[in-house]
Design an enzyme around this catalytic site. Structure first.
Site, PDB file in Angstrom:
ATOM      1  N   HIS A  96       0.818  -1.222   0.000  1.00 57.10           N
ATOM      2  CA  HIS A  96       0.000   0.000   0.000  1.00 57.10           C
ATOM      3  C   HIS A  96       0.851   1.270   0.000  1.00 57.10           C
ATOM      4  O   HIS A  96       0.352   2.354  -0.310  1.00 57.10           O
ATOM      5  CB  HIS A  96      -0.984   0.003   1.177  1.00 57.10           C
ATOM      6  CG  HIS A  96      -0.388   0.268   2.516  1.00 57.10           C
ATOM      7  ND1 HIS A  96      -0.187  -0.717   3.460  1.00 57.10           N
ATOM      8  CD2 HIS A  96       0.045   1.415   3.109  1.00 57.10           C
ATOM      9  CE1 HIS A  96       0.327  -0.190   4.563  1.00 57.10           C
ATOM     10  NE2 HIS A  96       0.484   1.110   4.365  1.00 57.10           N
ATOM     11  N   ASP A 126       0.054  -7.532   1.306  1.00 57.79           N
ATOM     12  CA  ASP A 126       0.530  -6.156   1.501  1.00 57.79           C
ATOM     13  C   ASP A 126       2.051  -6.095   1.520  1.00 57.79           C
ATOM     14  O   ASP A 126       2.652  -5.384   2.330  1.00 57.79           O
ATOM     15  CB  ASP A 126      -0.042  -5.548   2.784  1.00 57.79           C
ATOM     16  CG  ASP A 126       0.102  -4.026   2.821  1.00 57.79           C
ATOM     17  OD1 ASP A 126       0.280  -3.426   1.737  1.00 57.79           O
ATOM     18  OD2 ASP A 126       0.051  -3.447   3.919  1.00 57.79           O
ATOM     19  N   GLY A 197       3.727   6.636   7.914  1.00 61.86           N
ATOM     20  CA  GLY A 197       5.128   6.837   7.575  1.00 61.86           C
ATOM     21  C   GLY A 197       5.985   5.676   8.046  1.00 61.86           C
ATOM     22  O   GLY A 197       7.037   5.401   7.491  1.00 61.86           O
ATOM     23  N   ASN A 198       5.533   4.965   9.090  1.00 60.28           N
ATOM     24  CA  ASN A 198       6.212   3.757   9.559  1.00 60.28           C
ATOM     25  C   ASN A 198       5.931   2.551   8.665  1.00 60.28           C
ATOM     26  O   ASN A 198       6.670   1.564   8.706  1.00 60.28           O
ATOM     27  CB  ASN A 198       5.784   3.395  10.978  1.00 60.28           C
ATOM     28  CG  ASN A 198       6.543   4.157  12.045  1.00 60.28           C
ATOM     29  OD1 ASN A 198       5.966   4.951  12.783  1.00 60.28           O
ATOM     30  ND2 ASN A 198       7.845   3.914  12.138  1.00 60.28           N
ATOM     31  N   SER A 199       4.852   2.602   7.903  1.00 60.96           N
ATOM     32  CA  SER A 199       4.457   1.445   7.102  1.00 60.96           C
ATOM     33  C   SER A 199       5.592   0.975   6.212  1.00 60.96           C
ATOM     34  O   SER A 199       6.236   1.769   5.525  1.00 60.96           O
ATOM     35  CB  SER A 199       3.254   1.785   6.228  1.00 60.96           C
ATOM     36  OG  SER A 199       2.062   1.728   6.956  1.00 60.96           O
ATOM     37  N   GLY A 255     -10.996 -23.951  -1.214  1.00 61.78           N
ATOM     38  CA  GLY A 255     -12.382 -23.572  -1.454  1.00 61.78           C
ATOM     39  C   GLY A 255     -13.294 -23.730  -0.258  1.00 61.78           C
ATOM     40  O   GLY A 255     -14.355 -24.362  -0.363  1.00 61.78           O
ATOM     41  N   VAL A 256     -12.896 -23.143   0.869  1.00 63.13           N
ATOM     42  CA  VAL A 256     -13.751 -23.157   2.055  1.00 63.13           C
ATOM     43  C   VAL A 256     -13.758 -21.781   2.701  1.00 63.13           C
ATOM     44  O   VAL A 256     -12.812 -21.007   2.558  1.00 63.13           O
ATOM     45  CB  VAL A 256     -13.275 -24.194   3.104  1.00 63.13           C
ATOM     46  CG1 VAL A 256     -13.417 -25.605   2.575  1.00 63.13           C
ATOM     47  CG2 VAL A 256     -11.850 -23.905   3.569  1.00 63.13           C
TER      48      VAL A 256
END
Length: 463
Positions: A96, A126, A197-199, A255-256
């Protein structure tokens, strides 16, 4: 309380542990407690140089005045963090932080700056991988999140609100935390102060090893309120290896849909304790359905690995390759059952990122479907995200980050549909009409279907 992703809107190790930076492991293990607080100075001096600041420029279009058709172009700048995982310039950060970027810059702790290339990003986890043209860089050491204990001290380095190389510390509050919209990620929860800003920055243990990527906060205000979440570094490194090798991530699924097992549910099923992943839905004709798994079954083990909570089952299975077989132990009608399941491919737009529209004469851009979270954020149904463009596409007005909504009046939802629409339109004369959404503004772009470059050759596809 809403979940707020620390998106860095403020106005980074090799694949294996390395002692190349001269970190004194013995000294770090003998953490001196001075007035009850550990000494972080050796850790910061040894590894702070491997943390970087990331600057991202995005182009946005805003109307000049209500009713006017012309728009002004502005640059939306954001800041984030990252860390060096390869001495030859490989950098990890959050997806992101760099999504829809027109330009990415990386600033090292010694103030050197570089333009960065986005090698790939995975919105589901992410995680994004960048590359700068540099060598001999300091790298972080990679740790094992499984060894970290709740209550241990941890440290973050990043650029909150643009304040570069800021150091904050706290403890691990919980492990394997599941968050809304991130069902496949067993987050590390900490109380380390994390702000926009830490991301993308690293979370260190007291041995100087990175155990996570700081990714999210839980907040009413958008700032730190005591709840921070990090992506376990082992998960991130698996994503990194795939992005570096292929630019796209492949996952497994059976598929659950699953949910947690409460104490009351455990008692109703006759389970000794509230653990496992309760199957609430089985996709018809999917891998689980073919193997005989049913709604109401409780998954207790995947390939002999215990499933304590629902995220465990999803994480174990997503780490398998399509076609690989897994042994699933489940609880049904107060008895254990064993199932052999052949894993399917996890077909999300993230895993479809490599499915590029490549007509015989390329239009010069690559696209992928939007994930549900992106559709909700943009308030669109369907749509294809333009990930990369060449000069021919730029001349037509198509930019990275645009969302293609329709082609000649027909809605677009899949790469295959766009390819077919382009194929049919080649028999017509004149340009095609492409409806795109750019920064909440929808505009039509005329697109020549047989573009040539300045030398008169057909434009090659973007690699």
């Amino acid at each position: 309380m809403p979940l707020a992703v620390a998106c860095c809107h403020a106005a980074v190790g090799g694949d294996t542990p390395s002692d190349a930076v001269g970190f004194d492991r013995a000294a770090s293990d003998r953490v001196a407690l001075d007035r009850g607080v550990p000494d972080f100075t050796r850790l910061v001096k040894a590894h702070g140089a491997a943390v970087v600041n990331i600057g991202v420029a995005r182009e946005a279009i805003v109307p000049r005045q209500p009713g006017e058709r012309q728009q002004d172009r502005i640059e939306d700048g954001t800041l984030g963090s990252g860390f060096i995982v390869g001495a030859d310039g490989y950098i990890l950060t959050n997806a992101h932080v760099v999504a829809r970027a027109a330009d990415i810059s990386v600033k090292l702790s010694d103030r050197r700056e570089y333009k960065a290339r986005l090698l790939g990003l995975d919105t589901l986890s992410d995680v994004a991988l960048l590359k700068i043209d540099a060598g001999g860089l300091p790298v972080v050491r990679i740790g094992d999140p499984a060894r970290i204990e709740v209550g241990e001290w941890v440290l973050a380095i990043g650029a909150p609100y643009g304040f570069s190389n800021s150091v904050t510390a706290g403890i691990v509050s919980a492990k394997g935390r599941s968050l809304p919209g991130a069902d496949y990620m067993p987050f590390l929860q900490t109380d380390v102060p994390i702000n926009p800003g830490n991301s993308g920055g690293p979370l260190f243990n007291m041995r100087g090893e990175v155990i996570g990527i700081n990714s999210r906060i839980y907040s009413n205000s958008g700032g730190y309120q005591g709840l921070s979440f990090a992506i376990p570094i082992d998960v991130a490194m698996r994503i990194k290896q795939q992005l570096q090798a292929r630019g796209v991530v492949t996952r497994g699924r059976i598929g659950v849909s699953v949910q947690e097992v409460s104490q009351a549910l455990a008692q109703s099923f006759g389970l000794a304790r509230p653990a496992g992943a309760l199957v609430s839905h089985v996709v018809p004709y999917g891998a689980a359905a073919r193997a005989g798994l049913r709604a109401g079954d409780v998954i207790l083990k995947v390939d002999r690995q215990d499933v304590f909570q629902s995220v465990d089952a999803l994480t174990y299975i997503s780490g398998r390759s399509p076609g690989q077989r897994v042994a699933v132990q489940a609880w049904r009608n107060r008895d254990l059952i064993e199932l052999d399941v052949s894993v399917d491919a996890f077909e999300t737009s993230a895993s479809q990122a490599a499915r590029v529209a490549r007509p015989s004469a390329s239009l010069g851009f690559t696209v992928r479907p939007l994930v549900p979270q992106e559709q909700a954020m943009l308030k669109v149904e369907g749509g294809l995200l333009v990930e990369r463009v060449n000069q021919a596409a730029l001349r037509s007005g198509v930019k990275a980050g645009d969302v293609i909504l329709s082609f000649n009046g027909e809605n677009v939802g899949t790469v295959e549909a766009l390819v077919e629409q382009i194929r049919q339109a080649r028999d017509a004369t004149g340009p095609a009409a492409l409806l795109i959404q750019r920064a909440q503004v929808r505009v039509f772009v005329p697109l020549e279907l047989n573009q040539t470059d300045d030398a008169g050759r057909a434009s090659p596809p973007v690699p």
